[in-house]
Design a protein around this motif. Structure first.
Motif, PDB file in Angstrom:
ATOM      1  N   LEU A 116      30.565  53.705  30.360  1.00 28.15           N
ATOM      2  CA  LEU A 116      29.299  54.299  30.826  1.00 28.15           C
ATOM      3  C   LEU A 116      28.137  53.879  29.925  1.00 28.15           C
ATOM      4  CD1 LEU A 116      30.511  57.908  31.740  1.00 28.15           C
ATOM      5  CD2 LEU A 116      29.910  56.056  33.310  1.00 28.15           C
ATOM      6  N   ILE A 117      28.374  53.845  28.615  1.00 30.21           N
ATOM      7  CA  ILE A 117      27.326  53.407  27.678  1.00 30.21           C
ATOM      8  C   ILE A 117      26.983  51.944  27.921  1.00 30.21           C
ATOM      9  CG2 ILE A 117      26.791  52.991  25.237  1.00 30.21           C
ATOM     10  CD1 ILE A 117      28.557  55.422  24.575  1.00 30.21           C
ATOM     11  N   SER A 118      28.001  51.111  28.034  1.00 29.67           N
ATOM     12  CA  SER A 118      27.776  49.693  28.300  1.00 29.67           C
ATOM     13  C   SER A 118      27.061  49.489  29.631  1.00 29.67           C
ATOM     14  CB  SER A 118      29.115  48.946  28.300  1.00 29.67           C
ATOM     15  OG  SER A 118      28.941  47.587  28.598  1.00 29.67           O
ATOM     16  N   PHE A 119      27.476  50.243  30.649  1.00 28.58           N
ATOM     17  CA  PHE A 119      26.840  50.179  31.960  1.00 28.58           C
ATOM     18  C   PHE A 119      25.353  50.495  31.870  1.00 28.58           C
ATOM     19  CE2 PHE A 119      25.421  53.156  35.321  1.00 28.58           C
ATOM     20  CZ  PHE A 119      25.313  52.270  36.395  1.00 28.58           C
ATOM     21  N   ALA A 120      25.013  51.550  31.119  1.00 28.71           N
ATOM     22  CA  ALA A 120      23.611  51.943  30.982  1.00 28.71           C
ATOM     23  C   ALA A 120      22.796  50.860  30.274  1.00 28.71           C
ATOM     24  CB  ALA A 120      23.515  53.262  30.211  1.00 28.71           C
ATOM     25  N   GLY A 147      25.187  46.163  36.015  1.00 27.62           N
ATOM     26  CA  GLY A 147      25.718  46.941  34.897  1.00 27.62           C
ATOM     27  C   GLY A 147      27.193  47.229  35.046  1.00 27.62           C
ATOM     28  N   ALA A 148      27.620  47.578  36.273  1.00 34.38           N
ATOM     29  CA  ALA A 148      29.046  47.847  36.515  1.00 34.38           C
ATOM     30  C   ALA A 148      29.868  46.569  36.440  1.00 34.38           C
ATOM     31  CB  ALA A 148      29.225  48.514  37.881  1.00 34.38           C
ATOM     32  N   ILE A 149      29.335  45.471  36.986  1.00 33.51           N
ATOM     33  CA  ILE A 149      30.048  44.189  37.002  1.00 33.51           C
ATOM     34  C   ILE A 149      30.338  43.716  35.585  1.00 33.51           C
ATOM     35  CG2 ILE A 149      29.773  41.725  37.502  1.00 33.51           C
ATOM     36  CD1 ILE A 149      28.211  42.655  40.050  1.00 33.51           C
ATOM     37  N   PHE A 150      29.351  43.786  34.716  1.00 37.88           N
ATOM     38  CA  PHE A 150      29.516  43.238  33.363  1.00 37.88           C
ATOM     39  C   PHE A 150      29.988  44.281  32.354  1.00 37.88           C
ATOM     40  CE2 PHE A 150      26.783  40.132  35.416  1.00 37.88           C
ATOM     41  CZ  PHE A 150      27.465  38.966  35.102  1.00 37.88           C
ATOM     42  N   SER A 173      34.735  50.858  35.770  1.00 37.92           N
ATOM     43  CA  SER A 173      33.716  49.954  36.316  1.00 37.92           C
ATOM     44  C   SER A 173      33.761  49.936  37.834  1.00 37.92           C
ATOM     45  CB  SER A 173      33.914  48.541  35.765  1.00 37.92           C
ATOM     46  OG  SER A 173      33.764  48.505  34.366  1.00 37.92           O
ATOM     47  N   VAL A 174      34.977  49.890  38.396  1.00 40.27           N
ATOM     48  CA  VAL A 174      35.117  49.870  39.856  1.00 40.27           C
ATOM     49  C   VAL A 174      34.665  51.203  40.458  1.00 40.27           C
ATOM     50  CG1 VAL A 174      36.742  49.662  41.771  1.00 40.27           C
ATOM     51  CG2 VAL A 174      36.950  48.150  39.796  1.00 40.27           C
ATOM     52  N   VAL A 175      34.996  52.303  39.792  1.00 41.46           N
ATOM     53  CA  VAL A 175      34.543  53.622  40.257  1.00 41.46           C
ATOM     54  C   VAL A 175      33.016  53.677  40.259  1.00 41.46           C
ATOM     55  CG1 VAL A 175      34.466  56.082  39.714  1.00 41.46           C
ATOM     56  CG2 VAL A 175      36.620  54.862  39.568  1.00 41.46           C
ATOM     57  N   LEU A 176      32.399  53.201  39.181  1.00 38.16           N
ATOM     58  CA  LEU A 176      30.938  53.148  39.111  1.00 38.16           C
ATOM     59  C   LEU A 176      30.365  52.301  40.236  1.00 38.16           C
ATOM     60  CD1 LEU A 176      30.157  52.728  35.291  1.00 38.16           C
ATOM     61  CD2 LEU A 176      29.259  54.511  36.793  1.00 38.16           C
ATOM     62  N   SER A 379      35.228  41.350  37.283  1.00 39.32           N
ATOM     63  CA  SER A 379      33.795  41.016  37.313  1.00 39.32           C
ATOM     64  C   SER A 379      33.484  40.050  38.451  1.00 39.32           C
ATOM     65  CB  SER A 379      33.362  40.401  35.979  1.00 39.32           C
ATOM     66  OG  SER A 379      33.450  41.338  34.936  1.00 39.32           O
ATOM     67  N   MET A 380      34.331  39.027  38.611  1.00 39.31           N
ATOM     68  CA  MET A 380      34.122  38.059  39.677  1.00 39.31           C
ATOM     69  C   MET A 380      34.200  38.725  41.050  1.00 39.31           C
ATOM     70  SD  MET A 380      33.388  35.030  38.621  1.00 39.31           S
ATOM     71  CE  MET A 380      33.549  34.347  40.260  1.00 39.31           C
ATOM     72  N   ALA A 381      35.212  39.562  41.249  1.00 41.94           N
ATOM     73  CA  ALA A 381      35.402  40.198  42.553  1.00 41.94           C
ATOM     74  C   ALA A 381      34.230  41.121  42.895  1.00 41.94           C
ATOM     75  CB  ALA A 381      36.709  40.978  42.556  1.00 41.94           C
ATOM     76  N   LEU A 382      33.776  41.902  41.921  1.00 40.42           N
ATOM     77  CA  LEU A 382      32.656  42.805  42.174  1.00 40.42           C
ATOM     78  C   LEU A 382      31.368  42.024  42.438  1.00 40.42           C
ATOM     79  CD1 LEU A 382      33.258  45.601  39.491  1.00 40.42           C
ATOM     80  CD2 LEU A 382      33.900  45.595  41.911  1.00 40.42           C
TER      81      LEU A 382
END
Length: 443
Positions: A116-120, A147-150, A173-176, A379-382
């Motif tokens: 979540l921190i990384s996503f933000a 943000g979710a992908i990476f 990440s997928v949930v996000l 990451s690629m799939a998202l």
């Protein structure tokens, strides 16, 4: 007319057969060459698959002019239904449960809170920087998706902390990503933010419980109902089908299938596995590992070949400098985002542990930070899910995000991955750390 249609169908079938033959041959080559190179501790099958995929893409491009990656067209179903389940299930099935649950709080801190921190950080950084770069076609939902992908890692060193965090991280990440797609983000308000947070928690908890229930149900069926008690074929088939059923049920109820099948694997390895015959135990252990291995190599091979898909690069060919800049910025945001949670959360984790040997030292923190810098298949799939339709896009901003994702995945996997073992040897030279960490490193 009918003859023409039949000819077209047969030609299409023949093309599919040729494509599958090529991919099977390349998979065999990746395994053999990767094994030979692994003896010199230089690279493994995953990096070999990337390299062979790129080389094959070059050959196909130069000789036939065909789009290399479209030998097998990417689709969300190909990845999320056929390739991802065996990888994640095997991760849960093979996990060292005592170590995993002994470090459960730390793993959840890194895998859930850390993501979540990384996503933000990645999302905010992308919004602030990419808007100034005048990247077209991107909306607020796209920035949050970035943000979710990476935030999804592809950890190359599977010490139990990094391994456990990596799987929970991918699931989070997928949930996000799914939560982002289910909301109208054109008008963000406090109510929308609270609904988003509630939806995220609901997906996370419900997915975990579904996986646990599926694993317990499979153990109950085999132990109490004696179904296939003396049949290895039936026991193995039941375990595989129950695991896949848990994954598909999660998809059916719009939950996180990754998290579901991961915990299903953990529960099955602890309860179901001990209720089957000895031959079934050996068979399932190797069968799940083999399916996971082949699926992972297939994904890396596809990514390598897709790097040579000329259509996506042609769309952004008039702004190569901007494309390089976007890739560099994303790499920088990944570095900063991961550092922003690994070191503070390690401090928090150390406060909860009394024994000195259980605490995470600074050199270990650096190793954990570095080992999780790789981006990979999720990451690629998202990215494909968000920015393309069946692998195609003509929008400049979307094409730039796809090519940047490919660049980041290739660079991080090869460069960061190859440097991981030497880094561990330098930072953690003691036999104790080397035995624990290097024994399970992919590279």
């Amino acid at each position: 007319m009918a003859t023409g249609i039949l000819t077209a169908v047969l030609a299409s079938d023949h093309s599919s057969v040729v494509s599958m033959n090529l991919f099977v041959a390349l998979l065999c080559g990746c395994i053999v060459i990767g094994h030979l190179l692994e003896e010199s501790r230089w690279m493994n099958e995953s990096i070999t698959a990337l390299a062979i995929g790129v080389c094959t893409g070059v050959v196909i491009l130069l000789t036939t002019g065909r789009k290399s990656s479209h030998l097998l067209v990417f689709s969300e179903d190909l990845f999320f239904i056929y390739l991802l389940p065996p990888i994640i299930f095997n991760a849960g099935f093979q996990v060292k449960k005592k170590q995993f649950f002994r470090n459960f709080m730390t793993i959840m801190l890194f895998g859930a809170v850390g993501t979540l921190i990384s996503f933000a950080i990645v999302s905010v950084g992308a919004i602030e920087i990419f808007k100034k770069m005048n990247i077209e076609d991107l909306q607020i939902g796209d920035y949050l998706a970035i943000g979710a992908i990476f935030s999804a890692t592809d950890s190359v060193c599977t010490s139990i902390l990094v391994f456990g965090e990596g799987v929970v991280n991918d699931a989070t990440s997928v949930v996000l990503f799914n939560a982002i797609q289910s909301f109208d983000l054109s008008h963000i308000s406090t109510t929308t933010a609270l609904q988003f947070a509630g939806n995220f928690l609901h997906l996370f908890i419900s997915s975990t419980l579904l996986g646990v229930l599926a694993g317990l149900l499979s153990a109950f069926i085999i132990k109490k109902l004696y179904f296939g008690r003396h049949s290895t074929d039936r026991e193995v088939a039941l375990m595989i089908l129950m695991a896949y059923l848990s994954y598909m049920l999660a998809e059916l109820f719009y939950l996180s299938a990754i998290l579901t099948v991961f915990f299903c694997g953990i529960v099955m390895s602890h309860y179901t596995w001990h209720n089957v015959t000895e031959s079934s135990r050996v068979t399932t252990k190797h069968a799940f590992a083999t399916l996971s291995f082949v699926a992972e190599i297939f994904i890396f091979l596809y990514v390598g070949m897709d790097a040579l898909d000329i259509e996506k690069w042609r769309v952004i060919s008039d702004t190569p400098g901007k494309s390089v800049g976007v890739s560099s910025i994303l790499l920088g945001l990944i570095l900063v985002g991961r550092a922003a949670f690994v070191f503070p959360l390690s401090f928090v984790s150390n406060l909860m542990k009394k024994a000195p040997y259980e605490k995470i030292g600074f050199k270990q923190q650096i190793t954990i930070w570095w080992a999780g810098l790789m981006r990979g298949a999720v990451s690629m799939a998202l990215a494909y899910n968000q920015f393309t339709s069946l692998g195609h896009t003509q929008l400049r901003g979307n094409a730039m995000m796809i090519t940047s994702t490919i660049t980041v995945v290739l660079f991080s996997t090869v460069v960061f991955g190859l440097m991981t073992k030497p880094l561990i040897r330098i930072l953690l030279p003691s036999p104790k750390h080397l035995t624990r960490m290097l024994s399970s490193c992919h590279f």
